[in-house]
Design a protein around this motif. Structure first.
Motif, PDB file in Angstrom:
ATOM      1  N   ALA A  83       0.808  -1.218   0.000  1.00  0.00           N
ATOM      2  CA  ALA A  83       0.000   0.000   0.000  1.00  0.00           C
ATOM      3  C   ALA A  83       0.843   1.271   0.000  1.00  0.00           C
ATOM      4  N   THR A  84       2.129   1.166   0.338  1.00  0.00           N
ATOM      5  CA  THR A  84       2.998   2.350   0.346  1.00  0.00           C
ATOM      6  C   THR A  84       3.431   2.763  -1.052  1.00  0.00           C
ATOM      7  N   GLY A  85       3.251   1.876  -2.041  1.00  0.00           N
ATOM      8  CA  GLY A  85       3.706   2.191  -3.387  1.00  0.00           C
ATOM      9  C   GLY A  85       5.129   1.764  -3.671  1.00  0.00           C
ATOM     10  N   ILE A  86       5.734   1.018  -2.752  1.00  0.00           N
ATOM     11  CA  ILE A  86       7.106   0.539  -2.950  1.00  0.00           C
ATOM     12  C   ILE A  86       7.129  -0.452  -4.120  1.00  0.00           C
ATOM     13  N   ASP A  87       8.233  -0.460  -4.883  1.00  0.00           N
ATOM     14  CA  ASP A  87       8.312  -1.341  -6.057  1.00  0.00           C
ATOM     15  C   ASP A  87       8.571  -2.799  -5.691  1.00  0.00           C
ATOM     16  N   ALA A  88       9.364  -3.030  -4.643  1.00  0.00           N
ATOM     17  CA  ALA A  88       9.714  -4.413  -4.311  1.00  0.00           C
ATOM     18  C   ALA A  88       9.969  -4.570  -2.820  1.00  0.00           C
ATOM     19  N   ALA A  89       9.648  -5.761  -2.302  1.00  0.00           N
ATOM     20  CA  ALA A  89      10.029  -6.158  -0.950  1.00  0.00           C
ATOM     21  C   ALA A  89      10.973  -7.346  -1.092  1.00  0.00           C
ATOM     22  N   VAL A  90      12.194  -7.176  -0.640  1.00  0.00           N
ATOM     23  CA  VAL A  90      13.169  -8.261  -0.643  1.00  0.00           C
ATOM     24  C   VAL A  90      13.104  -8.898   0.741  1.00  0.00           C
ATOM     25  N   VAL A  91      12.510 -10.088   0.825  1.00  0.00           N
ATOM     26  CA  VAL A  91      12.264 -10.761   2.106  1.00  0.00           C
ATOM     27  C   VAL A  91      13.307 -11.861   2.284  1.00  0.00           C
ATOM     28  N   LEU A  92      14.296 -11.588   3.121  1.00  0.00           N
ATOM     29  CA  LEU A  92      15.405 -12.520   3.315  1.00  0.00           C
ATOM     30  C   LEU A  92      15.104 -13.500   4.441  1.00  0.00           C
ATOM     31  N   PRO A  93      15.489 -14.760   4.284  1.00  0.00           N
ATOM     32  CA  PRO A  93      15.337 -15.711   5.397  1.00  0.00           C
ATOM     33  C   PRO A  93      16.300 -15.332   6.525  1.00  0.00           C
ATOM     34  N   PHE A  94      15.770 -15.215   7.737  1.00  0.00           N
ATOM     35  CA  PHE A  94      16.629 -14.866   8.864  1.00  0.00           C
ATOM     36  C   PHE A  94      16.826 -16.107   9.724  1.00  0.00           C
ATOM     37  N   ASP A  95      18.038 -16.652   9.663  1.00  0.00           N
ATOM     38  CA  ASP A  95      18.394 -17.834  10.447  1.00  0.00           C
ATOM     39  C   ASP A  95      19.702 -17.558  11.181  1.00  0.00           C
ATOM     40  N   GLU A  96      20.278 -18.588  11.778  1.00  0.00           N
ATOM     41  CA  GLU A  96      21.514 -18.409  12.538  1.00  0.00           C
ATOM     42  C   GLU A  96      22.632 -17.887  11.654  1.00  0.00           C
ATOM     43  N   ALA A  97      22.726 -18.401  10.426  1.00  0.00           N
ATOM     44  CA  ALA A  97      23.776 -17.947   9.501  1.00  0.00           C
ATOM     45  C   ALA A  97      23.604 -16.473   9.174  1.00  0.00           C
ATOM     46  N   GLN A  98      22.367 -16.055   8.936  1.00  0.00           N
ATOM     47  CA  GLN A  98      22.114 -14.644   8.629  1.00  0.00           C
ATOM     48  C   GLN A  98      22.474 -13.751   9.818  1.00  0.00           C
ATOM     49  N   SER A  99      22.189 -14.241  11.021  1.00  0.00           N
ATOM     50  CA  SER A  99      22.475 -13.435  12.210  1.00  0.00           C
ATOM     51  C   SER A  99      23.970 -13.220  12.411  1.00  0.00           C
ATOM     52  N   GLN A 100      24.794 -14.112  11.818  1.00  0.00           N
ATOM     53  CA  GLN A 100      26.239 -14.011  11.978  1.00  0.00           C
ATOM     54  C   GLN A 100      26.924 -13.358  10.774  1.00  0.00           C
ATOM     55  N   GLU A 101      26.141 -12.907   9.794  1.00  0.00           N
ATOM     56  CA  GLU A 101      26.746 -12.294   8.615  1.00  0.00           C
ATOM     57  C   GLU A 101      27.323 -10.917   8.960  1.00  0.00           C
ATOM     58  N   ALA A 102      28.544 -10.690   8.550  1.00  0.00           N
ATOM     59  CA  ALA A 102      29.190  -9.403   8.795  1.00  0.00           C
ATOM     60  C   ALA A 102      28.499  -8.315   7.986  1.00  0.00           C
ATOM     61  N   PRO A 103      28.429  -7.088   8.515  1.00  0.00           N
ATOM     62  CA  PRO A 103      27.768  -6.002   7.787  1.00  0.00           C
ATOM     63  C   PRO A 103      28.312  -5.795   6.369  1.00  0.00           C
ATOM     64  N   ILE A 104      29.620  -5.895   6.187  1.00  0.00           N
ATOM     65  CA  ILE A 104      30.207  -5.680   4.860  1.00  0.00           C
ATOM     66  C   ILE A 104      29.707  -6.734   3.877  1.00  0.00           C
ATOM     67  N   SER A 105      29.645  -7.984   4.323  1.00  0.00           N
ATOM     68  CA  SER A 105      29.147  -9.061   3.472  1.00  0.00           C
ATOM     69  C   SER A 105      27.699  -8.821   3.076  1.00  0.00           C
ATOM     70  N   PHE A 106      26.883  -8.386   4.030  1.00  0.00           N
ATOM     71  CA  PHE A 106      25.475  -8.094   3.758  1.00  0.00           C
ATOM     72  C   PHE A 106      25.350  -6.975   2.732  1.00  0.00           C
ATOM     73  N   ILE A 107      26.133  -5.945   2.895  1.00  0.00           N
ATOM     74  CA  ILE A 107      26.096  -4.817   1.957  1.00  0.00           C
ATOM     75  C   ILE A 107      26.437  -5.280   0.543  1.00  0.00           C
ATOM     76  N   GLU A 108      27.495  -6.041   0.423  1.00  0.00           N
ATOM     77  CA  GLU A 108      27.932  -6.490  -0.903  1.00  0.00           C
ATOM     78  C   GLU A 108      26.912  -7.435  -1.536  1.00  0.00           C
ATOM     79  N   ARG A 109      26.422  -8.383  -0.747  1.00  0.00           N
ATOM     80  CA  ARG A 109      25.528  -9.420  -1.274  1.00  0.00           C
ATOM     81  C   ARG A 109      24.153  -8.876  -1.636  1.00  0.00           C
ATOM     82  N   VAL A 110      23.583  -8.063  -0.729  1.00  0.00           N
ATOM     83  CA  VAL A 110      22.194  -7.632  -0.907  1.00  0.00           C
ATOM     84  C   VAL A 110      22.085  -6.253  -1.545  1.00  0.00           C
ATOM     85  N   LEU A 111      22.783  -5.296  -0.970  1.00  0.00           N
ATOM     86  CA  LEU A 111      22.597  -3.916  -1.419  1.00  0.00           C
ATOM     87  C   LEU A 111      23.282  -3.623  -2.743  1.00  0.00           C
TER      88      LEU A 111
END
Length: 314
Positions: A83-111
């Motif tokens: 309803a906000t008009g956003i083009d996409a929602a990227v819904v990532l699975p949040f598990d133990e591995a995701q909780s341990q991902e370094a910020p730099i890795s997250f930036i490179e992989r997702v953003l």
């Protein structure tokens, strides 16, 4: 709105994006302000807009013993995002591995690789990644390498003068005190609980006040026990004014194990069993209490329905 659940599936091939990141439980006024800025900046710069979020609240994995109850389930959250008009929602699975991902890795992989991000809009207090190591300062520093900018948004203050920003935590606290009016103000809509209508003991019908017994998932946040005015929405979209009882019914049960959510649809006759229900709480009427007998209870129920009708304008 596209819903992407795998970062290898690039939502906007060859296009740049303006994005935000967060759990977005409740999609309250503060969240809405951030997302509105994302959509506006994307339109202004000819880019696409996206929300990066997770399939569950990160606290369920990071600190399960104190994970908060949810203000919105996944389905409602997606509806509100769309309803906000956003083009996409990227819904990532949040598990133990995701909780341990370094910020730099997250930036490179997702953003960078998935979204080709050029601008990130987040709240000024935003944190992400392993042990919450990522923040606005880190995003700005890394952005110099990957070509994106960061636009922190000042947190929205509460309207009641309390020196605290609008937040999911503040909404949960308001609900815990039965203050559904304040919760609604921060959400910009009545707080809504969803569940399935199940068979009850039919005691309300015997009293002349039939109710829909709504089974709400344990993970859902609910207001304090009490009686409320609100609205009941059926699967066909029709809405009905209702008086809502949330509690352990102490007049009949000395030690109930858990609270029960019951809605009396004012002026409605029909079968609701098995239906999906949406219950919207608009006003607190009174606290739950034990009555001396059936006559006193019925008199109070009549008064509750009259009060609800007055408040709902029906």
């Amino acid at each position: 709105m596209q819903v992407v659940t795998d970062c290898s599936l690039i939502p906007f091939p060859g296009e740049d994006a303006v994005i935000t990141i967060g759990a977005y439980d409740g999609l309250h006024l503060g969240h809405q302000t951030v997302i509105a800025e994302v959509v506006e900046q994307a339109k202004r710069t000819g880019r696409r807009s996206a929300v990066v979020t997770f399939d569950r609240h990160p606290a369920v994995i990071v600190r399960p013993e104190s994970a908060p109850k949810l203000l919105t389930d996944h389905e409602q959250r997606m509806e509100l995002l769309e309803a906000t008009g956003i083009d996409a929602a990227v819904v990532l699975p949040f598990d133990e591995a995701q909780s341990q991902e370094a910020p730099i890795s997250f930036i490179e992989r997702v953003l960078v690789r998935c979204l080709s991000t050029k601008l990130i809009v987040v709240g000024a207090d935003f944190h992400f990644g392993r042990n919450r190591e990522g923040n606005v300062e880190l995003l700005r520093e890394v952005g110099k390498t990957y070509g994106f900018e960061v636009a922190p948004v000042v947190l929205i203050p509460r309207a009641d003068g309390v020196d605290e920003p609008v937040s999911s935590t503040a909404i949960r606290r308001a609900l815990a005190g039965g203050n559904v009016e304040m919760a609604s103000a921060m959400l910009t809509r009545p707080f809504e609980a969803r569940g399935k209508v199940v068979q009850g003991d039919q005691r309300g019908r015997l009293l002349g006040f039939p109710t829909a017994n709504v089974e709400v998932p344990n993970r859902t946040c609910l207001p304090a026990d009490g009686v409320y005015a609100g609205w009941y929405e059926r699967p066909d979209g029709t809405t009905h004014p209702c008086a809502i009882n949330l509690g352990r019914r102490p007049t009949f049960y000395e030690h109930a194990d858990s609270s029960l959510l019951e809605a009396h649809l004012i002026g409605f006759e029909g079968d609701l069993y098995g239906e999906a229900a949406k219950i919207r709480f608009t006003n607190f009427l009174r606290s739950e209490r034990k009555f001396d007998g059936i006559d006193a209870l019925v008199a109070q129920l009549n008064a509750d329905v009259d009060h609800a009708k007055e408040l709902l304008g029906v």
